[in-house]
Design a protein around this motif. Structure first.
Motif, PDB file in Angstrom:
ATOM      1  N   ALA A  47      60.084  20.895  14.345  1.00 36.36           N
ATOM      2  CA  ALA A  47      60.779  20.177  13.278  1.00 36.36           C
ATOM      3  C   ALA A  47      59.845  19.198  12.580  1.00 36.36           C
ATOM      4  O   ALA A  47      58.811  18.793  13.125  1.00 36.36           O
ATOM      5  N   ALA A  48      60.224  18.794  11.377  1.00 37.37           N
ATOM      6  CA  ALA A  48      59.384  17.893  10.593  1.00 37.37           C
ATOM      7  C   ALA A  48      59.174  16.558  11.288  1.00 37.37           C
ATOM      8  O   ALA A  48      58.096  15.955  11.203  1.00 37.37           O
ATOM      9  N   ASP A  49      60.195  16.070  11.985  1.00 37.74           N
ATOM     10  CA  ASP A  49      60.096  14.785  12.684  1.00 37.74           C
ATOM     11  C   ASP A  49      60.598  14.968  14.118  1.00 37.74           C
ATOM     12  O   ASP A  49      61.765  14.688  14.415  1.00 37.74           O
ATOM     13  N   PRO A  50      59.727  15.404  15.037  1.00 40.36           N
ATOM     14  CA  PRO A  50      60.168  15.679  16.406  1.00 40.36           C
ATOM     15  C   PRO A  50      60.180  14.469  17.334  1.00 40.36           C
ATOM     16  O   PRO A  50      60.430  14.605  18.521  1.00 40.36           O
ATOM     17  N   GLY A  51      59.892  13.279  16.775  1.00 41.40           N
ATOM     18  CA  GLY A  51      59.889  12.080  17.604  1.00 41.40           C
ATOM     19  C   GLY A  51      58.521  11.718  18.127  1.00 41.40           C
ATOM     20  O   GLY A  51      58.340  10.640  18.694  1.00 41.40           O
ATOM     21  N   VAL A  52      57.545  12.604  17.968  1.00 45.96           N
ATOM     22  CA  VAL A  52      56.136  12.383  18.301  1.00 45.96           C
ATOM     23  C   VAL A  52      55.332  13.079  17.208  1.00 45.96           C
ATOM     24  O   VAL A  52      55.899  13.802  16.378  1.00 45.96           O
ATOM     25  N   PRO A  53      53.998  12.862  17.139  1.00 44.54           N
ATOM     26  CA  PRO A  53      53.226  13.572  16.118  1.00 44.54           C
ATOM     27  C   PRO A  53      53.478  15.078  16.154  1.00 44.54           C
ATOM     28  O   PRO A  53      53.350  15.714  17.197  1.00 44.54           O
ATOM     29  N   ARG A  54      53.821  15.621  14.997  1.00 41.60           N
ATOM     30  CA  ARG A  54      54.268  17.010  14.939  1.00 41.60           C
ATOM     31  C   ARG A  54      53.199  17.986  15.422  1.00 41.60           C
ATOM     32  O   ARG A  54      53.489  18.920  16.169  1.00 41.60           O
ATOM     33  N   GLU A  55      51.964  17.778  15.009  1.00 38.03           N
ATOM     34  CA  GLU A  55      50.911  18.715  15.385  1.00 38.03           C
ATOM     35  C   GLU A  55      50.645  18.680  16.888  1.00 38.03           C
ATOM     36  O   GLU A  55      50.377  19.724  17.499  1.00 38.03           O
ATOM     37  N   ARG A  56      50.736  17.514  17.492  1.00 35.21           N
ATOM     38  CA  ARG A  56      50.497  17.427  18.939  1.00 35.21           C
ATOM     39  C   ARG A  56      51.563  18.190  19.719  1.00 35.21           C
ATOM     40  O   ARG A  56      51.264  18.887  20.693  1.00 35.21           O
ATOM     41  N   LEU A  57      52.821  18.058  19.294  1.00 37.75           N
ATOM     42  CA  LEU A  57      53.875  18.822  19.970  1.00 37.75           C
ATOM     43  C   LEU A  57      53.681  20.317  19.719  1.00 37.75           C
ATOM     44  O   LEU A  57      53.854  21.136  20.629  1.00 37.75           O
TER      45      LEU A  57
END
Length: 381
Positions: A47-57
């Motif tokens: 998702a665009a805002d997964p609660g942590v940096p998107r690329e790291r997740l």
């Protein structure tokens, strides 16, 4: 005056020279080399805002599909604060695919028992209502429901032993016990005093499923037993939780194969984890008493890393490692199944992670480490 001759410049077209120059460049840079670009499908799964940096997740999820020595990942669902923030499937699988839970099914069976205890139909510390154990002089009459739920019945159940065809879960599921699995499991003698010794056992969860079925359909034939239990699971668990895909398998005697054979989509397995994270409630409606979920997550006097039909993120005190105590809060708990099925819940991080696939025992440490990387991204409250 003769012209001075200088050494000729090496041809930069030389592959060997180019490789050397690139190596020197890499040695001179500060820090590790940049990470390779993410595959498009990896970033699109988050998702665009997964609660942590998107690329790291996205990289952490991608590692579950691409890392070497991890086996085959078929689906991953990550939920944070009740929302799906990552969802990805391997080729040939999708959001409508039902996945077997293997031993994640034990947790579902534990919830069924909890409902019957809440209804007053069963009592946690009474002798387990298994008729063959109630004959005078039978020491198995001392086994309680609590003992069974916490895998400390004392029965001679040998799980995951070699050769494989001698292992109790294989014999019960596929060989001499397959037509009446509960009768086979309940016929085993005591090996330890009830309550004294932890022994993880699929057969034990089948006994629990048999007790539950006999409670709602006493004396019924096989078809009626199966129908009664299927209706109970549907009405009391699947519908209230919105688990439209959840379905169990039954043996020829009509007993739910409660230790290994519930099926559901990846999202429905993840929803089950969220239900556990919320202490047995859905949108404020208490489906299973909160105290029962606390019991399932609670202390087991015979195994610090196991509660009641669920694994805990605690050191086992032995060479057994099921979760990752060094990578996530100790309040993490999980339903864990054969071949690397993991439904992991972290209340402190408001996080639920579902991974299903096919990973052999020897590759489980790598898989656990990759799963732990997802939990390491999210802060605790």
């Amino acid at each position: 005056m003769p012209r001075r001759k200088f050494p000729s410049r090496p041809a930069l077209r030389s592959p060997a020279l180019l490789a050397g120059l690139l190596a020197l460049g890499a040695c001179s840079q500060d820090g590790p080399p940049p990470e390779p670009p993410l595959p498009q499908e990896a970033l699109a799964a988050v998702a665009a805002d997964p609660g942590v940096p998107r690329e790291r997740l996205a990289r952490a999820v991608d590692d579950l599909f691409a890392a070497e020595g991890i086996g085959e990942t078929r689906a991953v669902v990550v939920m944070h604060d009740g929302e799906v923030v990552a969802e990805r499937y391997a080729e040939g699988f999708n959001a409508e695919t039902r996945f077997t839970g293997w031993s994640m099914s034990k947790t579902v069976t534990g919830l069924v028992i909890g409902m019957m205890v809440a209804d007053g139909r069963l009592r946690l510390d009474d002798p387990a209502p298994v008729a063959r154990w109630q004959r005078p002089g039978d020491p198995r009459g001392e086994i309680t429901l609590r003992h069974l739920l916490q895998m400390r019945s004392g029965l001679r159940h040998k799980e995951a032993v070699e050769p494989l065809y001698t292992s109790d879960e294989v014999r019960m599921l596929f060989l001499d016990g397959r037509d009446d699995m509960a009768a086979w499991a309940e016929a085993q003698p005591l090996e330890h005093e009830p309550g004294s010794t932890f022994a993880y056992s699929t057969a034990t969860s089948v006994i629990l499923a048999d007790i539950a079925t006999d409670t709602i359909a006493p004396g019924a034939d096989a078809d009626s037993r199966q129908r009664a239990m299927a209706e109970f699971v549907e009405a009391r668990l699947a519908v209230p939780l919105g688990l439209r895909s959840l379905v169990g398998e039954y043996d020829a005697s009509g007993t739910l194969v409660g230790g290994s054979h519930f099926w559901a989509t990846a999202r429905d397995w993840a929803r089950l984890g969220e239900f556990l994270r919320h202490g047995g409630s859905v949108k404020g409606a208490q489906i299973v008493p909160r105290r029962w979920i606390e019991f399932m997550r609670g202390e087991n006097p015979a195994a610090p890393d196991y509660g009641a039909q669920m694994w805990l993120n605690h050191p086992s005190g032995s060479d057994r490692t099921v979760l990752f105590p060094d990578q996530a809060p100790e309040t993490v708990f999980a339903a864990v199944g054969h071949l690397g099925q993991y439904l992991i819940v972290s209340p402190e991080q408001r996080l639920t992670v579902l991974r299903v696939g096919k990973t052999g025992h020897e590759a489980q440490p790598v898989l656990r480490e990759e799963l732990g990387d997802i939990f390491a991204l999210y802060p605790s409250r």
